[in-house]
Scaffold this active site. Structure first.
Site, PDB file in Angstrom:
ATOM      1  N   TYR A  11       0.486  -1.322  -0.568  1.00 29.26           N
ATOM      2  CA  TYR A  11      -0.103  -0.495  -0.292  1.00 29.26           C
ATOM      3  C   TYR A  11       1.055   0.999   0.165  1.00 29.26           C
ATOM      4  O   TYR A  11       1.294   2.118  -0.565  1.00 29.26           O
ATOM      5  CB  TYR A  11      -1.160  -0.078   1.176  1.00 29.26           C
ATOM      6  CG  TYR A  11      -1.596   0.965   1.803  1.00 29.26           C
ATOM      7  CD1 TYR A  11      -2.058   1.841   1.106  1.00 29.26           C
ATOM      8  CD2 TYR A  11      -1.646   1.745   2.588  1.00 29.26           C
ATOM      9  CE1 TYR A  11      -2.816   2.949   0.829  1.00 29.26           C
ATOM     10  CE2 TYR A  11      -2.029   3.016   3.836  1.00 29.26           C
ATOM     11  CZ  TYR A  11      -2.514   3.644   2.174  1.00 29.26           C
ATOM     12  OH  TYR A  11      -3.511   5.253   2.965  1.00 29.26           O
ATOM     13  N   GLY A  36       1.924  -8.070  -1.109  1.00 25.11           N
ATOM     14  CA  GLY A  36       2.126  -7.488  -1.511  1.00 25.11           C
ATOM     15  C   GLY A  36       0.948  -7.789  -3.057  1.00 25.11           C
ATOM     16  O   GLY A  36       1.097  -8.856  -3.266  1.00 25.11           O
ATOM     17  N   PHE A  76       5.916  -6.672   8.034  1.00 26.54           N
ATOM     18  CA  PHE A  76       4.430  -7.053   8.775  1.00 26.54           C
ATOM     19  C   PHE A  76       4.202  -5.991   9.436  1.00 26.54           C
ATOM     20  O   PHE A  76       5.071  -5.716  10.323  1.00 26.54           O
ATOM     21  CB  PHE A  76       4.711  -8.829   8.954  1.00 26.54           C
ATOM     22  CG  PHE A  76       4.945  -9.625   8.244  1.00 26.54           C
ATOM     23  CD1 PHE A  76       4.252  -9.994   7.032  1.00 26.54           C
ATOM     24  CD2 PHE A  76       5.434 -10.467   7.995  1.00 26.54           C
ATOM     25  CE1 PHE A  76       3.887 -10.865   6.143  1.00 26.54           C
ATOM     26  CE2 PHE A  76       6.105 -11.407   7.225  1.00 26.54           C
ATOM     27  CZ  PHE A  76       5.449 -11.631   6.793  1.00 26.54           C
ATOM     28  N   TYR A 141       5.165  -5.988  17.778  1.00 29.05           N
ATOM     29  CA  TYR A 141       5.556  -5.384  15.611  1.00 29.05           C
ATOM     30  C   TYR A 141       6.575  -4.096  16.804  1.00 29.05           C
ATOM     31  O   TYR A 141       7.426  -3.644  15.547  1.00 29.05           O
ATOM     32  CB  TYR A 141       4.088  -4.634  15.801  1.00 29.05           C
ATOM     33  CG  TYR A 141       4.067  -3.920  14.191  1.00 29.05           C
ATOM     34  CD1 TYR A 141       5.050  -4.105  12.914  1.00 29.05           C
ATOM     35  CD2 TYR A 141       3.447  -2.565  14.373  1.00 29.05           C
ATOM     36  CE1 TYR A 141       5.099  -3.314  12.633  1.00 29.05           C
ATOM     37  CE2 TYR A 141       3.486  -0.867  13.731  1.00 29.05           C
ATOM     38  CZ  TYR A 141       4.066  -1.647  12.759  1.00 29.05           C
ATOM     39  OH  TYR A 141       4.128  -1.143  11.315  1.00 29.05           O
ATOM     40  N   PHE A 169       2.521   6.945  11.391  1.00 24.40           N
ATOM     41  CA  PHE A 169       1.661   7.223  12.715  1.00 24.40           C
ATOM     42  C   PHE A 169       0.578   6.245  11.614  1.00 24.40           C
ATOM     43  O   PHE A 169       1.035   5.352  11.056  1.00 24.40           O
ATOM     44  CB  PHE A 169       1.108   8.609  12.726  1.00 24.40           C
ATOM     45  CG  PHE A 169       2.237   9.379  14.519  1.00 24.40           C
ATOM     46  CD1 PHE A 169       3.745   9.370  14.059  1.00 24.40           C
ATOM     47  CD2 PHE A 169       2.004   9.235  15.891  1.00 24.40           C
ATOM     48  CE1 PHE A 169       4.404   9.294  15.212  1.00 24.40           C
ATOM     49  CE2 PHE A 169       2.419   8.763  16.333  1.00 24.40           C
ATOM     50  CZ  PHE A 169       3.573   9.043  16.033  1.00 24.40           C
ATOM     51  N   ILE A 205     -15.457  -2.143  17.357  1.00 27.90           N
ATOM     52  CA  ILE A 205     -14.598  -1.397  17.634  1.00 27.90           C
ATOM     53  C   ILE A 205     -14.174  -1.863  19.475  1.00 27.90           C
ATOM     54  O   ILE A 205     -14.538  -2.617  19.887  1.00 27.90           O
ATOM     55  CB  ILE A 205     -15.803   0.116  19.039  1.00 27.90           C
ATOM     56  CG1 ILE A 205     -16.446   0.763  17.641  1.00 27.90           C
ATOM     57  CG2 ILE A 205     -14.714   1.032  19.481  1.00 27.90           C
ATOM     58  CD1 ILE A 205     -17.042   1.880  18.391  1.00 27.90           C
TER      59      ILE A 205
HETATM   60  N1  UFG Z   1      -9.873  -0.704  14.950  1.00 30.60           N
HETATM   61  C1  UFG Z   1     -11.028  -0.888  16.002  1.00 30.60           C
HETATM   62  N2  UFG Z   1     -11.964  -2.245  14.989  1.00 30.60           N
HETATM   63  C2  UFG Z   1     -11.314  -3.151  14.113  1.00 30.60           C
HETATM   64  C3  UFG Z   1      -9.792  -2.562  13.529  1.00 30.60           C
HETATM   65  C4  UFG Z   1      -9.494  -1.555  13.969  1.00 30.60           C
HETATM   66  O1  UFG Z   1     -11.243  -0.264  16.836  1.00 30.60           O
HETATM   67  O2  UFG Z   1     -11.816  -3.507  13.020  1.00 30.60           O
HETATM   68  C5  UFG Z   1      -8.708   0.470  16.224  1.00 30.60           C
HETATM   69  C6  UFG Z   1      -7.765  -0.265  16.827  1.00 30.60           C
HETATM   70  O3  UFG Z   1      -7.857  -0.996  18.073  1.00 30.60           O
HETATM   71  C7  UFG Z   1      -6.673   0.589  16.691  1.00 30.60           C
HETATM   72  C8  UFG Z   1      -7.380   1.643  15.364  1.00 30.60           C
HETATM   73  O4  UFG Z   1      -8.875   1.458  15.104  1.00 30.60           O
HETATM   74  O5  UFG Z   1      -7.041   1.517  17.602  1.00 30.60           O
HETATM   75  C9  UFG Z   1      -6.276   2.083  14.572  1.00 30.60           C
HETATM   76  O6  UFG Z   1      -6.764   0.343  14.565  1.00 30.60           O
HETATM   77  P1  UFG Z   1      -5.364   0.106  12.928  1.00 30.60           P
HETATM   78  O7  UFG Z   1      -5.233  -1.700  12.468  1.00 30.60           O
HETATM   79  O8  UFG Z   1      -5.727   0.584  11.796  1.00 30.60           O
HETATM   80  O9  UFG Z   1      -4.324   0.845  13.243  1.00 30.60           O
HETATM   81  P2  UFG Z   1      -3.026   0.738  14.382  1.00 30.60           P
HETATM   82  O10 UFG Z   1      -3.060   1.937  14.942  1.00 30.60           O
HETATM   83  O11 UFG Z   1      -2.916  -0.805  15.100  1.00 30.60           O
HETATM   84  O12 UFG Z   1      -1.814   0.043  13.685  1.00 30.60           O
HETATM   85  C10 UFG Z   1      -1.215   1.250  12.461  1.00 30.60           C
HETATM   86  C11 UFG Z   1      -0.807  -0.019  11.112  1.00 30.60           C
HETATM   87  C12 UFG Z   1       0.300  -0.066  12.173  1.00 30.60           C
HETATM   88  C13 UFG Z   1       1.226   1.334  12.407  1.00 30.60           C
HETATM   89  C14 UFG Z   1       1.091   2.218  13.275  1.00 30.60           C
HETATM   90  C15 UFG Z   1       1.170   3.373  14.036  1.00 30.60           C
HETATM   91  O13 UFG Z   1      -1.036  -0.611  11.318  1.00 30.60           O
HETATM   92  O14 UFG Z   1       1.769  -0.051  11.057  1.00 30.60           O
HETATM   93  O15 UFG Z   1      -0.531   2.283  12.752  1.00 30.60           O
HETATM   94  O16 UFG Z   1      -0.078   4.043  15.127  1.00 30.60           O
HETATM   95  F1  UFG Z   1       2.440   0.752  13.149  1.00 30.60           F
END
Ligand code: UFG
Length: 325
Positions: A11, A36, A76, A141, A169, A205
């Site tokens: 992405y 990818g 990953f 991670y 972020f 959530i």
């Molecule tokens: N979330 C939900 N429901 C879902 C998916 C996610 O509530 O179905 C929440 C997660 O708990 C989190 C927020 O939405 O609080 C964002 O989650 P993401 O999985 O979209 O992203 P992350 O913050 O876990 O991680 C992402 C990237 C990482 C990066 C990070 C930096 O995947 O590679 O942001 O903040 F390092």
């Protein structure tokens, strides 16, 4: 510049490839296609299917293409998965790319940009995270990326390879042609959009008991084009020496606020279910990106969450099956 991009079929990688090409760089995408998509790689980029652990292959490609700098994005990225299978993260994000660094030494490539993450910080002790904030990852991670940052320090000290570790972020949004297609998808914005499209039955959530105003996690979402622009600037500043930069907007949104934004932008409603916490999730991650603004003049052009969501929505509507034929 002559650049090799590992993970350039992913992405963020495919969009950074697109932007480097537009800036006139010569780009080789090096990707093992484990996550990818070959179709995401822009036609003007050279494509080599290979693994970051293949030192001989990489050194050969560096010599053939006259590579001057590497952007290392292969890896990953799921914090949740890393708490079920940490070995996958330490092996792939920390250990295997040592061969990439050795190939750089072997072929005399002296500069590398590294896709690091806000997850290196863990739970914030200050409202905004700057680059000097303590690094205490709450998931494997983040630790796997932090360890690779430390390897980069040693390759600078011992071999003089300069690096910029870019701590992303939450990258989100799309360009006209390229967007987010992870399989399985775990990221919040594409999951909500797939729910809005009717391709999923509901959005969960993960946690409503965090110490935040509405109880849900807060993240700093950054438009993928702004993220890409930072790579172009950082690449051209490496002669100044190694550096770490945060990339975020400095404004956090809760999971509920992201859901509201998707409702506003799409004009659609969909089922939302309150579920338990996901292991390893810090409650709040919001960047101070002052350093890259002050030193390189980087300024996000698309800071509004609705604008980020709108660009992703456009891509998901025009690519409902992602990169699949
Ligand atoms: N979330 C939900 N429901 C879902 C998916 C996610 O509530 O179905 C929440 C997660 O708990 C989190 C927020 O939405 O609080 C964002 O989650 P993401 O999985 O979209 O992203 P992350 O913050 O876990 O991680 C992402 C990237 C990482 C990066 C990070 C930096 O995947 O590679 O942001 O903040 F390092």
């Amino acid at each position: 510049m002559k650049i090799l991009i590992t993970g350039g079929a992913g992405y963020i990688g495919s969009i950074v490839t697109e932007m480097c090409l537009a800036a006139g760089d010569d780009v080789t995408v090096y990707d093992n296609l484990s996550t990818g998509h070959r179709r995401a790689v822009p036609a003007d980029a050279r494509f080599v299917e290979g693994d970051v652990s293949d030192q001989e292959r990489l050194a050969g490609v560096f010599r053939e293409t006259g590579t001057e700098a590497v952007i290392h994005m292969a890896g990953f990225i799921e914090a949740g998965e890393s708490m079920r299978d940490p070995g996958k993260y330490f092996r792939n994000n920390t250990c295997r790319p040592v061969s990439l660094l050795e190939a750089m030494v072997e072929a005399g490539v002296g500069e590398i940009l590294f896709s690091s993450t806000a997850a290196v910080y863990g739970n914030p002790v200050t409202e905004l995270l700057d680059e000097d904030h303590p690094r205490e990852p709450t998931n494997a991670y983040g630790e796997s990326k932090l360890l690779f940052e430390r390897l980069l320090d040693w390759y600078d000290r011992v071999h003089g390879i300069r690096h910029a570790a870019l701590r992303y972020f939450n990258a989100a949004g799309a360009t006209g042609e390229r967007g987010e297609d992870h399989r399985p998808e775990t990221h919040l914005i594409p999951l909500i959009l797939q729910t809005a499209l009717g391709r999923r039955g509901r959005i969960d959530i993960f946690g409503t008991d965090y110490p935040t105003p509405d109880g849900t996690c807060i993240r700093d979402y950054i438009h993928i084009a702004d993220l890409g622009q930072a790579h172009l600037l950082a690449l051209r500043s490496l002669e100044r020496g190694s550096i770490h930069y945060n990339l975020g907007n400095g404004r956090g949104y809760s999971v509920r606020e992201v859901i509201d934004s998707v409702r506003r932008v799409t004009g659609r409603d969909f089922p939302v279910v309150e579920s338990g916490r996901r292991a390893g999730d810090p409650g709040v991650l919001v960047a101070s990106s002052e350093r890259i603004s002050a030193e390189l003049g980087w300024q996000p052009q698309h800071p509004s969450l609705d604008e980020i969501v709108a660009s992703a929505w456009e891509w998901h509507q025009s690519h409902p099956d992602g990169y699949q034929e």
